[in-house]
Enzyme design. Structure first.
Site, short mmCIF file in Angstrom:
data_model
loop_
_atom_site.label_atom_id
_atom_site.label_comp_id
_atom_site.label_asym_id
_atom_site.label_seq_id
_atom_site.Cartn_x
_atom_site.Cartn_y
_atom_site.Cartn_z
N SER A 170 29.79 37.98 46.06
CA SER A 170 30.49 36.71 46.21
C SER A 170 29.84 35.62 45.35
O SER A 170 29.74 35.77 44.14
CB SER A 170 30.54 36.32 47.69
OG SER A 170 31.43 35.25 47.91
N GLU A 264 41.63 41.06 48.55
CA GLU A 264 40.78 39.89 48.37
C GLU A 264 41.49 38.70 47.74
O GLU A 264 42.23 38.85 46.75
CB GLU A 264 39.59 40.24 47.47
CG GLU A 264 38.56 41.09 48.14
CD GLU A 264 37.21 40.94 47.48
OE1 GLU A 264 36.84 39.81 47.10
OE2 GLU A 264 36.53 41.95 47.35
N HIS A 294 36.91 40.83 51.30
CA HIS A 294 35.78 40.25 50.58
C HIS A 294 34.44 40.76 51.12
O HIS A 294 34.14 40.65 52.31
CB HIS A 294 35.86 38.73 50.72
CG HIS A 294 34.97 37.97 49.81
ND1 HIS A 294 35.06 38.02 48.44
CD2 HIS A 294 33.95 37.09 50.07
CE1 HIS A 294 34.17 37.23 47.90
NE2 HIS A 294 33.47 36.66 48.85
#
Length: 317
Positions: A170, A264, A294
């Site tokens: 991320s 996502e 995610h």
């Protein structure tokens, strides 16, 4: 008849496993939604930030570190850091530098622990994780400066750039890419390989998935993206590669593995990064994991284990 019966038993067993995994996924989805509902994700008020950061701690504890790992926290010139070291015989000359996610506004060593442990487990290498300073208290470029400081620490410890694989999930994937852009701009050697799990590469949110997958991802929303990019980036141009590494120059970057879930919000960030890297001559593979969200690799589910095994094969071959 016996063979037919055995086949039926085997099919029944596989069906039961699939049903059990579906139930487990449903529970994890419910848990994720509960964790992310403890505060207003788009709020950067101190009380809400405290709740968000506590939620990240809870998420980190959901996935216990792998058995057979040593967790060794230490102070790196005022920065909290920790080594994950396999307890079995391993090659100490190869290491992983792991950058945690959390939108640059949350995340700590506790949040780092599950993925750092999994990276060490599948590679047999030691993994270093660290707590970079968080926004809004410490906006850009604080996190980048901290990442460079950790890189310099490794070099001073006697590691060479080619001994290090950089990994991130991320916002940590964003930081990993920015670190390499920074090293390249300074004429320094780049790491051996790069592993990116659901990387956030485009703070402008210009990819199609930000609209197409808005209702599919249980962990992240556009409101959250807008809040954390403002808290971290401030008045900096969002197209600056130091914020949106997607728009940087990737010539000379090391072989890269990208993993992304098909559900996502940030799917386009991975897809467009792959295309830009390949255009620059980088050996880049993107794996799309069906119906995953995610940073699914963090959680104790079957597909997460399979994805991490793929990471191990990428690192070791």
């Amino acid at each position: 008849m016996e063979r037919k019966a055995m086949r039926l038993l085997s099919l029944n067993s596989e069906e039961k496993k699939a049903q059990a995994e579906e139930k487990r996924l449903a529970r994890m989805m419910k848990t994720l939604k509960a964790i992310h509902s403890v505060s207003s994700a788009e709020s950067m008020e101190p009380e809400d930030l405290a709740r968000q950061r506590a939620a990240q701690d809870i998420l980190g504890r959901l996935a216990a570190p792998m058995v057979g790992m040593r967790w060794e926290p230490f102070d790196l010139d005022g920065m909290k850091a920790a080594w994950v070291r396999p307890e079995w015989g391993h090659d100490p000359s190869q290491i992983i530098l792991y950058c945690h996610g959390g939108g640059y506004t949350s995340g700590n060593l506790g949040y780092s622990r599950p993925l750092a442990s999994k990276l060490s487990h599948v590679s047999g290498w030691e993994t270093l994780c660290f707590e970079y300073r968080l926004a809004p208290e410490h906006p850009y470029p604080a996190a980048v400066e901290d990442a460079v400081r950790v890189w310099d620490h490794l070099m001073h410890q006697g590691y060479g750039a080619r001994d290090v694989t950089v990994a991130g999930d991320s916002a940590g994937g964003n930081l990993a890419l920015v670190l390499l852009h920074r090293l390249k701009a300074e004429g320094r050697q780049l790491p051996k390989r790069l592993v990116l799990l659901s990387p956030w590469t485009d703070m402008t949110a210009s990819g199609e998935s930000y609209v197409q997958r808005a209702q599919l991802d249980p962990t992240i929303t556009m409101e959250y993206i807008q809040a954390v990019r403002t808290a971290y980036g401030g008045g900096t141009d969002l197209e600056d590669p130091m914020l949106s590494p997607l728009f940087g120059n990737f010539e000379g970057f090391p072989p890269t593995l990208i993993q992304v879930g098909s559900n996502e919000l940030l799917y386009s960030d991975s897809e467009r990064l792959r295309d830009r890297m390949r255009s620059a001559g980088v050996l880049c593979r993107m794996e799309e994991w069906k119906e995953m969200w995610h940073v699914f690799q963090m959680l104790p589910i079957k597909k997460a284990g399979e994805a991490m095994e793929h990471v191990g094969r990428f690192l070791l071959h």
